[in-house]
Design a protein around this motif. Sequence first.
Motif, mmCIF file in Angstrom:
data_model
loop_
_atom_site.group_PDB
_atom_site.id
_atom_site.type_symbol
_atom_site.label_atom_id
_atom_site.label_comp_id
_atom_site.label_asym_id
_atom_site.label_seq_id
_atom_site.Cartn_x
_atom_site.Cartn_y
_atom_site.Cartn_z
ATOM 1 N N VAL A 41 80.728 57.395 22.957
ATOM 2 C CA VAL A 41 79.748 57.996 22.211
ATOM 3 C C VAL A 41 78.340 57.991 23.126
ATOM 4 C CG1 VAL A 41 78.159 57.659 20.001
ATOM 5 C CG2 VAL A 41 80.313 56.984 20.049
ATOM 6 N N GLN A 42 77.677 59.064 23.136
ATOM 7 C CA GLN A 42 76.593 59.442 24.044
ATOM 8 C C GLN A 42 75.338 59.747 23.109
ATOM 9 O OE1 GLN A 42 77.286 61.883 27.294
ATOM 10 N NE2 GLN A 42 74.934 62.042 27.656
ATOM 11 N N TRP A 49 74.217 62.446 18.435
ATOM 12 C CA TRP A 49 74.941 61.951 19.499
ATOM 13 C C TRP A 49 76.008 62.734 19.782
ATOM 14 C CZ3 TRP A 49 73.213 59.433 15.045
ATOM 15 C CH2 TRP A 49 72.647 58.279 14.976
ATOM 16 N N LEU A 51 79.932 63.000 21.440
ATOM 17 C CA LEU A 51 81.145 62.426 21.544
ATOM 18 C C LEU A 51 81.773 63.271 22.818
ATOM 19 C CD1 LEU A 51 82.210 62.299 17.901
ATOM 20 C CD2 LEU A 51 81.650 60.199 19.514
ATOM 21 N N GLY A 70 80.584 65.639 18.275
ATOM 22 C CA GLY A 70 79.375 64.979 18.061
ATOM 23 C C GLY A 70 78.998 64.919 16.466
ATOM 24 N N ALA A 96 84.643 55.926 15.928
ATOM 25 C CA ALA A 96 83.493 56.025 17.193
ATOM 26 C C ALA A 96 82.139 56.409 16.079
ATOM 27 C CB ALA A 96 83.680 56.922 18.057
ATOM 28 N N ILE A 97 82.324 57.268 15.169
ATOM 29 C CA ILE A 97 81.157 57.489 14.248
ATOM 30 C C ILE A 97 80.646 56.250 13.497
ATOM 31 C CG2 ILE A 97 80.353 58.992 12.475
ATOM 32 C CD1 ILE A 97 82.107 61.462 13.677
ATOM 33 N N THR A 100 78.857 53.828 15.011
ATOM 34 C CA THR A 100 77.517 53.963 15.511
ATOM 35 C C THR A 100 76.615 53.880 14.161
ATOM 36 O OG1 THR A 100 78.359 55.396 17.289
ATOM 37 C CG2 THR A 100 76.092 55.874 16.707
#
Length: 341
Positions: A41-42, A49, A51, A70, A96-97, A100
């Motif tokens: 994740v960026q 964000w 991905l 993202g 990942a979401i 976050t």
Amino acid sequence: MRGAIAAGLAVPGLHGVAGCAAAGAAHAREDPLPTDAEAAVQPVAPGVWMLPGLGGEPDARNLGRVANAGFIAGPQGLLAVDAGTSLLHGRALLRAIRRTSPLPLQAVVITQTKPDVLFGAPAFREAGVPIWMHRDAATLMAARCQVCLDRLNREVGAPAMAGTALYQADELLPGGRQLRVGGGRPVVLLYAGHTSGPGDLAVLDRSTGVLFAGGLVEGRRIPNLHDADLPGWQAALQGLQRQADAGQIRQVVPGHGPLSGPEAIGETAGYLAALDAQVRTLLEAGVSLGELPARATLPAYAGWDGYPAIHRRNAATLYLRLEQDGLRSGRLPPEGQPPGG
């Protein structure tokens, strides 16, 4: 696989990197190929964000996870953008979401019919998240994407593609749409007709000027003309450039490649213009399709991801389209007859 490690992916079967290097190539060849990986994740901007994908061509080492995705957070919910290559990839993006943000997902928007953003969507549906797609993209997916899925199974491997199948979107969009993500954040789904493919969408977060460009803009990767309408694509890029010049687009998450500024729009447009000019010149000079690979080179773009394979295909695709258009209009002589003959 160096790209996977650099992107922060934890890949089963690859551990002790320094030790593997010391052990030499023979040990590396014995390592099992991965079947899954966690997604990085960026952060891009407040509430936005990315991905990031790994780039390159889909294969068993990168699990086909080459494209970007993202998500955007509103006051009470999230909007996901694109869903990955496979059911396992979609699940990894969803994990990942959730790592976050605790907010619920409102929907996942599929921006294009490229396989590397498409086939992970059922993982979101498993979690009760509806899938949105333009109706023209859905039509193309139903007509042809089983072939894409079969190819991914060969290139990436059946274990990494396990459970991946075609699906139907929950909502088919007739065009663009203005949204309030999570009950408040203004987001626009941009639609400009047939561009890099039928039913292409881009997602613009009004609050930050972040554009999830989907198939419209690439980050130093050769754009793919396979499903494109080139004039439509070029017109759409001109529209995006006008928005960028007005300060409405300030960052770009391209379909592939690193997070970029608005200059990525002009870079993609520049490649398409250079390709178009070069192929037209070669066709008008009587260069044959067989001679095209050696003649249709664009050294300024040779360092871009995908150049050797995608650029060659693009040149051939455009050559054949222009040739057909020229023959229909009478601007080109029949095959075997020299220009002007």
